[in-house]
Design a protein around this motif. Structure first.
Motif, PDB file in Angstrom:
ATOM      1  N   SER A 708      15.221  -0.552   4.946  1.00  0.00           N
ATOM      2  CA  SER A 708      15.295  -1.255   3.665  1.00  0.00           C
ATOM      3  C   SER A 708      13.936  -1.801   3.287  1.00  0.00           C
ATOM      4  O   SER A 708      13.503  -1.736   2.133  1.00  0.00           O
ATOM      5  CB  SER A 708      16.305  -2.407   3.740  1.00  0.00           C
ATOM      6  OG  SER A 708      17.586  -1.897   4.015  1.00  0.00           O
ATOM      7  N   ASN A 709      13.253  -2.351   4.278  1.00  0.00           N
ATOM      8  CA  ASN A 709      11.909  -2.877   4.049  1.00  0.00           C
ATOM      9  C   ASN A 709      10.983  -1.756   3.543  1.00  0.00           C
ATOM     10  O   ASN A 709      10.228  -1.941   2.584  1.00  0.00           O
ATOM     11  CB  ASN A 709      11.384  -3.443   5.376  1.00  0.00           C
ATOM     12  CG  ASN A 709      10.124  -4.244   5.201  1.00  0.00           C
ATOM     13  OD1 ASN A 709      10.112  -5.207   4.442  1.00  0.00           O
ATOM     14  ND2 ASN A 709       9.067  -3.842   5.876  1.00  0.00           N
ATOM     15  N   TRP A 710      11.103  -0.592   4.161  1.00  0.00           N
ATOM     16  CA  TRP A 710      10.287   0.571   3.759  1.00  0.00           C
ATOM     17  C   TRP A 710      10.609   0.974   2.320  1.00  0.00           C
ATOM     18  O   TRP A 710       9.709   1.230   1.515  1.00  0.00           O
ATOM     19  CB  TRP A 710      10.550   1.725   4.742  1.00  0.00           C
ATOM     20  CG  TRP A 710       9.709   2.933   4.489  1.00  0.00           C
ATOM     21  CD1 TRP A 710       8.498   3.211   5.040  1.00  0.00           C
ATOM     22  CD2 TRP A 710      10.010   4.015   3.591  1.00  0.00           C
ATOM     23  NE1 TRP A 710       8.027   4.393   4.552  1.00  0.00           N
ATOM     24  CE2 TRP A 710       8.918   4.922   3.662  1.00  0.00           C
ATOM     25  CE3 TRP A 710      11.071   4.309   2.741  1.00  0.00           C
ATOM     26  CZ2 TRP A 710       8.874   6.092   2.918  1.00  0.00           C
ATOM     27  CZ3 TRP A 710      11.032   5.476   2.002  1.00  0.00           C
ATOM     28  CH2 TRP A 710       9.941   6.355   2.087  1.00  0.00           C
ATOM     29  N   ALA A 711      11.902   1.022   1.995  1.00  0.00           N
ATOM     30  CA  ALA A 711      12.318   1.467   0.660  1.00  0.00           C
ATOM     31  C   ALA A 711      11.809   0.519  -0.427  1.00  0.00           C
ATOM     32  O   ALA A 711      11.413   0.949  -1.508  1.00  0.00           O
ATOM     33  CB  ALA A 711      13.839   1.577   0.592  1.00  0.00           C
ATOM     34  N   VAL A 712      11.800  -0.787  -0.128  1.00  0.00           N
ATOM     35  CA  VAL A 712      11.311  -1.750  -1.116  1.00  0.00           C
ATOM     36  C   VAL A 712       9.791  -1.663  -1.224  1.00  0.00           C
ATOM     37  O   VAL A 712       9.239  -1.606  -2.322  1.00  0.00           O
ATOM     38  CB  VAL A 712      11.767  -3.187  -0.749  1.00  0.00           C
ATOM     39  CG1 VAL A 712      11.093  -4.215  -1.651  1.00  0.00           C
ATOM     40  CG2 VAL A 712      13.293  -3.295  -0.869  1.00  0.00           C
ATOM     41  N   LYS A 713       9.128  -1.592  -0.086  1.00  0.00           N
ATOM     42  CA  LYS A 713       7.654  -1.507  -0.093  1.00  0.00           C
ATOM     43  C   LYS A 713       7.167  -0.267  -0.825  1.00  0.00           C
ATOM     44  O   LYS A 713       6.133  -0.289  -1.473  1.00  0.00           O
ATOM     45  CB  LYS A 713       7.127  -1.484   1.343  1.00  0.00           C
ATOM     46  CG  LYS A 713       6.955  -2.874   1.926  1.00  0.00           C
ATOM     47  CD  LYS A 713       6.023  -2.854   3.116  1.00  0.00           C
ATOM     48  CE  LYS A 713       5.550  -4.264   3.424  1.00  0.00           C
ATOM     49  NZ  LYS A 713       5.314  -4.433   4.844  1.00  0.00           N
ATOM     50  N   ASN A 714       7.904   0.813  -0.712  1.00  0.00           N
ATOM     51  CA  ASN A 714       7.495   2.059  -1.361  1.00  0.00           C
ATOM     52  C   ASN A 714       8.133   2.239  -2.742  1.00  0.00           C
ATOM     53  O   ASN A 714       8.124   3.339  -3.299  1.00  0.00           O
ATOM     54  CB  ASN A 714       7.809   3.254  -0.455  1.00  0.00           C
ATOM     55  CG  ASN A 714       6.858   3.303   0.729  1.00  0.00           C
ATOM     56  OD1 ASN A 714       5.698   3.686   0.593  1.00  0.00           O
ATOM     57  ND2 ASN A 714       7.334   2.845   1.877  1.00  0.00           N
ATOM     58  N   GLU A 715       8.711   1.134  -3.240  1.00  0.00           N
ATOM     59  CA  GLU A 715       9.253   1.072  -4.596  1.00  0.00           C
ATOM     60  C   GLU A 715      10.278   2.146  -4.898  1.00  0.00           C
ATOM     61  O   GLU A 715      10.390   2.627  -6.027  1.00  0.00           O
ATOM     62  CB  GLU A 715       8.107   1.111  -5.626  1.00  0.00           C
ATOM     63  CG  GLU A 715       7.227  -0.120  -5.477  1.00  0.00           C
ATOM     64  CD  GLU A 715       6.139  -0.192  -6.539  1.00  0.00           C
ATOM     65  OE1 GLU A 715       5.938   0.799  -7.260  1.00  0.00           O
ATOM     66  OE2 GLU A 715       5.512  -1.247  -6.629  1.00  0.00           O
ATOM     67  N   ILE A 716      11.020   2.548  -3.872  1.00  0.00           N
ATOM     68  CA  ILE A 716      12.158   3.423  -4.126  1.00  0.00           C
ATOM     69  C   ILE A 716      13.226   2.577  -4.819  1.00  0.00           C
ATOM     70  O   ILE A 716      13.944   3.041  -5.697  1.00  0.00           O
ATOM     71  CB  ILE A 716      12.645   4.045  -2.805  1.00  0.00           C
ATOM     72  CG1 ILE A 716      11.601   5.081  -2.404  1.00  0.00           C
ATOM     73  CG2 ILE A 716      14.041   4.634  -2.943  1.00  0.00           C
ATOM     74  CD1 ILE A 716      11.901   5.939  -1.255  1.00  0.00           C
ATOM     75  N   VAL A 717      13.295   1.324  -4.410  1.00  0.00           N
ATOM     76  CA  VAL A 717      14.155   0.343  -5.074  1.00  0.00           C
ATOM     77  C   VAL A 717      13.278  -0.859  -5.397  1.00  0.00           C
ATOM     78  O   VAL A 717      12.570  -1.355  -4.513  1.00  0.00           O
ATOM     79  CB  VAL A 717      15.295  -0.120  -4.136  1.00  0.00           C
ATOM     80  CG1 VAL A 717      16.320  -0.916  -4.918  1.00  0.00           C
ATOM     81  CG2 VAL A 717      15.951   1.058  -3.449  1.00  0.00           C
ATOM     82  N   LYS A 718      13.327  -1.319  -6.647  1.00  0.00           N
ATOM     83  CA  LYS A 718      12.454  -2.444  -7.014  1.00  0.00           C
ATOM     84  C   LYS A 718      13.143  -3.760  -6.684  1.00  0.00           C
ATOM     85  O   LYS A 718      13.922  -4.291  -7.466  1.00  0.00           O
ATOM     86  CB  LYS A 718      12.090  -2.363  -8.497  1.00  0.00           C
ATOM     87  CG  LYS A 718      11.101  -1.250  -8.784  1.00  0.00           C
ATOM     88  CD  LYS A 718      10.188  -1.565  -9.959  1.00  0.00           C
ATOM     89  CE  LYS A 718       9.091  -0.526 -10.104  1.00  0.00           C
ATOM     90  NZ  LYS A 718       9.608   0.827 -10.438  1.00  0.00           N
ATOM     91  N   GLU A 719      12.858  -4.265  -5.501  1.00  0.00           N
ATOM     92  CA  GLU A 719      13.345  -5.579  -5.078  1.00  0.00           C
ATOM     93  C   GLU A 719      12.177  -6.335  -4.477  1.00  0.00           C
ATOM     94  O   GLU A 719      11.094  -5.775  -4.312  1.00  0.00           O
ATOM     95  CB  GLU A 719      14.482  -5.410  -4.056  1.00  0.00           C
ATOM     96  CG  GLU A 719      15.762  -4.786  -4.619  1.00  0.00           C
ATOM     97  CD  GLU A 719      16.435  -5.643  -5.686  1.00  0.00           C
ATOM     98  OE1 GLU A 719      16.167  -6.866  -5.723  1.00  0.00           O
ATOM     99  OE2 GLU A 719      17.207  -5.103  -6.506  1.00  0.00           O
ATOM    100  N   GLU A 720      12.435  -7.598  -4.139  1.00  0.00           N
ATOM    101  CA  GLU A 720      11.348  -8.442  -3.608  1.00  0.00           C
ATOM    102  C   GLU A 720      11.580  -8.756  -2.135  1.00  0.00           C
ATOM    103  O   GLU A 720      12.664  -9.197  -1.742  1.00  0.00           O
ATOM    104  CB  GLU A 720      11.324  -9.785  -4.359  1.00  0.00           C
ATOM    105  CG  GLU A 720      10.941  -9.689  -5.823  1.00  0.00           C
ATOM    106  CD  GLU A 720       9.447  -9.431  -5.999  1.00  0.00           C
ATOM    107  OE1 GLU A 720       8.661 -10.002  -5.226  1.00  0.00           O
ATOM    108  OE2 GLU A 720       9.098  -8.644  -6.905  1.00  0.00           O
ATOM    109  N   ILE A 721      10.523  -8.563  -1.363  1.00  0.00           N
ATOM    110  CA  ILE A 721      10.573  -9.010   0.030  1.00  0.00           C
ATOM    111  C   ILE A 721      10.160 -10.472   0.043  1.00  0.00           C
ATOM    112  O   ILE A 721       9.150 -10.837  -0.554  1.00  0.00           O
ATOM    113  CB  ILE A 721       9.638  -8.160   0.909  1.00  0.00           C
ATOM    114  CG1 ILE A 721      10.183  -6.730   0.981  1.00  0.00           C
ATOM    115  CG2 ILE A 721       9.502  -8.757   2.307  1.00  0.00           C
ATOM    116  CD1 ILE A 721       9.238  -5.723   1.563  1.00  0.00           C
TER     117      ILE A 721
END
Ligand SMILES: [Zn+2]
Length: 855
Positions: A708-721
């Motif tokens: 999930s962290n990877w997907a957010v960091k790579n903007e596959i899903v636009k969410e905030e860590i």
């Protein structure tokens, strides 16, 4: 004269270096003081063609050797205790004097009395009893020297004659389990042997020293068997536990390998990290036995250490589990050569050296057991004699579990408890507490005051205060929280409500209510194997509907309420090309009720009394076609857990796709893509675009923890860590390790609030426990109704977490489910299928697989 010969050898050695070559195998018989060897006992080479240390011995070769010795020695018998996933045999030898072998059943029965009837075993009786040991080698398949040492030990004890050997055989019944993980061992041995030439190399760049993903450590489904002694989800563990409880050894030794630059480790581990549920006497005995291990290694000049590393905390490990079941567990760790020889910071390390260390340490344990025999036997007798006395001190007196909610998960929990000899009772009278009502017939009572009292406390309790903040493994594993069942802890003696003892855990088929349907069937959602049932329905081509809203319908003249998530199975399939007859539907419904334990209702009308009709605005479900990213850059454990859950448990095919194989044509074959833990190194920016465009064509990506962290960091899903600042480490050098460790979540249990109106949470209650072993936090999503799960205001249920991390964690997102450019994404902050015993959260992940494109 001798000097002259030595000089000649030295000169020859300089001229012809091969004459001086290092010993690359173990010459048998070994030169051991005052010991002679019986020629009739076969040598390993005579059985499988190579000397010990010359190659990595395969599992079939080890079995052949054990069988050959058992056929010739009166001191040895061998038995099977199970099979692996890949069908390999799990065997063990029982080694003791010929006289003991003749009365083995009697010895076993007497030994059992130490735990089953301890008050009747006097010290006088103990003086006549042999002590029982279980030596388990190479539970991690690529820590292979153990399996070789097991053969050396078997040869030594069956062929050797000396006073020491006689003492061991007369006073010890030794169970030798030469390989606890045959599937992993063969994966590794075939790699090492297959990638080595005639001359072994110590070059770490060589393929022999670089196993490909997933390596040989784990079993077939990539589970770490040395974390599975407690949950026992794997067949290797189940077979081993049966053997364990049939024999009830007093000493258990667990043989491992560690990093090549270390020496040899034997317990005690770090004293502040002992589990407080382990009686002090275990550590006294461990320390005393350590002097024998030291002596054995002193005698061959091998370096070693203790106390500075490894803990005795998590009871799922082979060296800690015995500590809470009346025995003493010992961990051995040998620096690993991995291949036949390797370079290390202390010079070259050979496989033969590793094997010899494990062999000598084994002899050290036997020497200690012989001399400390009475102490080990008395320890086990006293452990069980005082079990009820210990229970008086425990705050919880009984656990009361409802069988109404998540009944299959309750059964899985009860089966596990029964496997560990825990006695279960029925409930005699209705009981209510904590807003829960328990009825006789629908509840199981687990009294703590019974022989396994310490074990029950250790596996059921919730703990939030700790002596040390560093953990080699998880800090919490409370089994009822993991099973996700409804239960309460009783703080008072349960004598007024306790009923009869129940037989071993059992499964009951689901109910088929209302007979043979003329219109449709409705399946309740939420029980453990409901996804398996749904897959069977989808797989034969039926197009079922998912109820997004509750409804009520009349069955047998009575209105029945159905919750969100109920599955509507039409009897008549509109699409005739599907070629599904009504009888096919009746048949699959019969099968799933019987084999998947789900309740099914037969209905004869589509008209609802309340809520949407059966043909109303429900979601139409499609068969999931699942790709799971695997290979380099992914965590083999997490991939294995998803593979095991979907394939082995739920009978859903899943394709493991290597991270370097992503392309459009390939992804278009699937509608669900799973990314578990990993750093996903081989996935480049082109692959990321490919994944994004696949999502935009309607795909559903499911990610867990670091995925999930990877997907957010790579903007596959636009969410905030959520930015979680680590405390400064401007501290004394000696405190760095402990301070850094205290800022990690090694594995603890937290509470989550679910939006149960969302398909991803169908079948659940609003509050559930989840397991977490990472430090990734996600801000709540601003997408519409995307926060399916969030941590509560005070989320810690059990385990260790630093105050600062706990503050960071509250009210962050735990499950985000949202639409992404025409497709779907479901992000789990945690790993919902941890080690295959978190039955309670498996269902959330399975909801994502089936309903991830239905919101
Ligand atoms: Zn290991």
């Amino acid at each position: 004269m001798i000097t002259i010969i030595k000089n000649i050898i030295l000169i020859l050695g300089i001229l012809f270096p091969t004459l001086q070559a290092k010993e690359n195998f173990i010459q048998l018989p070994m030169d051991i003081a005052e010991t002679t060897f019986n020629d009739a006992i076969p040598l390993p080479k005579e059985v499988f063609g190579h000397n010990i240390g010359e190659q990595h011995t395969r599992t079939d070769q080890i079995i052949d050797y054990f069988e050959a010795v058992a056929a010739t020695s009166e001191r040895v018998i061998i038995n099977d205790h199970g099979h692996t996933h890949e069908g390999r045999r799990l065997i063990h030898a029982i080694v003791t004097s010929a006289d003991n072998q003749k009365i083995l059943d009697e010895i076993q029965a007497n030994n059992q009395k130490l735990s089953s009837d301890p008050k009747k075993v006097s010290n006088k009786k103990i003086k006549k009893m042999p002590v029982v040991a279980y030596f388990g080698y190479s539970i991690h398949g690529d820590e292979a020297s153990g399996g070789e040492a097991a053969m050396l030990l078997l040869y030594h004890l069956s062929a050797g004659s000396s006073i020491a050997i006689r003492n061991y055989l007369e006073n010890i019944v030794l169970i030798i389990d030469p390989m606890l993980n045959p599937d992993g061992r063969d994966r590794f041995a075939n790699w090492a042997n297959g990638n080595r030439g005639h001359v072994a190399t110590i070059d770490l760049n060589d393929r022999e020293h670089n196993q490909p993903w997933p390596g040989g450590r784990t079993n077939h489904y990539l589970h770490d068997l040395n974390r599975d002694w407690l949950p026992a989800t794997q067949p290797e563990s189940q077979g081993r536990l049966k053997l364990y409880y049939n024999w009830r050894p007093q000493v258990v030794v667990d043989f491992h390998e560690m990093g090549r630059d270390r020496t040899y480790f034997f317990q005690p581990g770090i004293p502040s990290r002992n589990n407080p549920n382990t009686p002090e006497n275990v550590f006294y005995l461990t320390n005393k036995l350590a002097t024998y291990h030291a002596e054995a290694l002193n005698s061959i000049g091998a370096m070693y250490y203790s106390k500075e590393r490894f803990d005795d905390f998590y009871y799922g490990k082979g060296s800690t589990f015995p500590d809470v079941t009346g025995a003493v567990g010992i961990l051995f760790e040998q620096a690993s050569s991995r291949g036949l020889a390797t370079s290390t910071t202390s010079g070259e390390l050979s496989y033969t050296f590793s094997i010899k260390n494990h062999f000598n340490a084994s002899l050290g344990t036997l020497e200690g057991m012989w001399e400390m025999r009475d102490e080990f036997l008395e320890h086990q007798r006293n452990f069980y004699r005082d079990a009820s006395k210990a229970a008086i001190q425990f705050p919880t007196k009984a656990y009361l579990i409802s069988t109404d909610y998540k009944k299959t998960q309750v059964r899985l929990l009860l089966n596990n408890l029964s496997q560990h000899q825990v006695k279960l009772h029925s409930l005699k009278k209705p009981y209510a507490a904590n807003n829960m009502k328990f009825q006789p017939g629908n509840a199981v009572l687990v009294p703590v005051s019974q022989p396994q009292s310490r074990f029950i406390k250790a596996i059921m309790e919730k703990v939030t205060s700790f002596k040390d903040s560093l953990f080699y493994d998880v800090s919490a594993w409370s089994l009822p929280l993991a099973a996700g069942v409804d239960y309460i802890e009783l703080k008072q003696n349960p004598s007024a409500i306790i009923g009869d003892e129940l037989p071993d855990g059992y499964f009951t088929a689901g109910e088929k209510i209302g007979g043979r349907a003329t219109y449709a069937y409705i399946m309740e959602w939420g029980d453990y194997y409901a996804p398996r049932a749904l897959y069977r329905i989808l797989d034969i081509g039926i197009i079922p509907r998912l109820a997004l809203k509750p409804f009520s319908i009349t069955i047998n003249g009575q209105p029945v309420n159905f919750k969100r998530g109920s599955i509507i199975i039409p009897l008549v399939q509109r699409d005739k090309t599907l070629n599904i007859s009504n009888d096919d539907v009746h048949e699959v419904v019969r099968t799933i009720a019987a084999e998947d334990f789900v309740n099914i209702y037969a209905v004869n009308t589509g008209l609802a009394d309340d809520g949407p009709d059966l043909g109303g605005l429900h979601a139409v479900l499609e068969k999931p076609k699942v790709a799971l990213l695997a290979g380099t850059g992914t965590s083999a454990y997490s991939v294995g857990q998803v593979w095991h859950l979907l394939n082995e448990r739920m009978h859903i095919p899943v394709s493991l796709i290597n991270t370097d194989k992503i392309n459009r044509t390939l992804l278009d074959k699937y509608n669900v893509l799973v990314m578990t833990d990993g750093y996903f190194g081989p996935i480049d920016s082109t692959d990321i675009k490919t994944i994004k465009s696949w999502i935009s064509r309607g795909g559903c990506i499911i990610t867990t923890s670091s995925g999930s962290n990877w997907a957010v960091k790579n903007e596959i899903v636009k969410e905030e860590i959520k930015d979680s600042k680590k405390d400064t480490l401007d501290i004394a050098y000696e405190k760095v390790r402990t301070t850094r460790g205290a800022q990690q979540i090694g594995g603890s249990i937290f509470e989550l609030a679910l939006d149960t109106t969302h398909p991803i949470a169908f079948g659940y209650k609003e509050m559930i426990p989840v397991f977490r072993n990472n430090e990734y936090f996600f801000e709540l999503s601003s997408a519409d109704a995307a926060n399916v799960g969030r941590y509560t205001e005070a989320p810690l249920l059990s385990g260790y977490i630093s105050d600062r991390l706990l503050a960071d964690m509250k009210n962050t997102a735990a499950i985000i489910a949202r639409k992404v450019n025409g497709g779907y994404a479901v992000l789990f902050a945690d790993n919902p299928h941890f080690r295959a015993f978190w039955y309670g959260t498996d269902g959330l992940f399975l909801n994502a697989v089936f309903f991830g494109r239905s919101f």
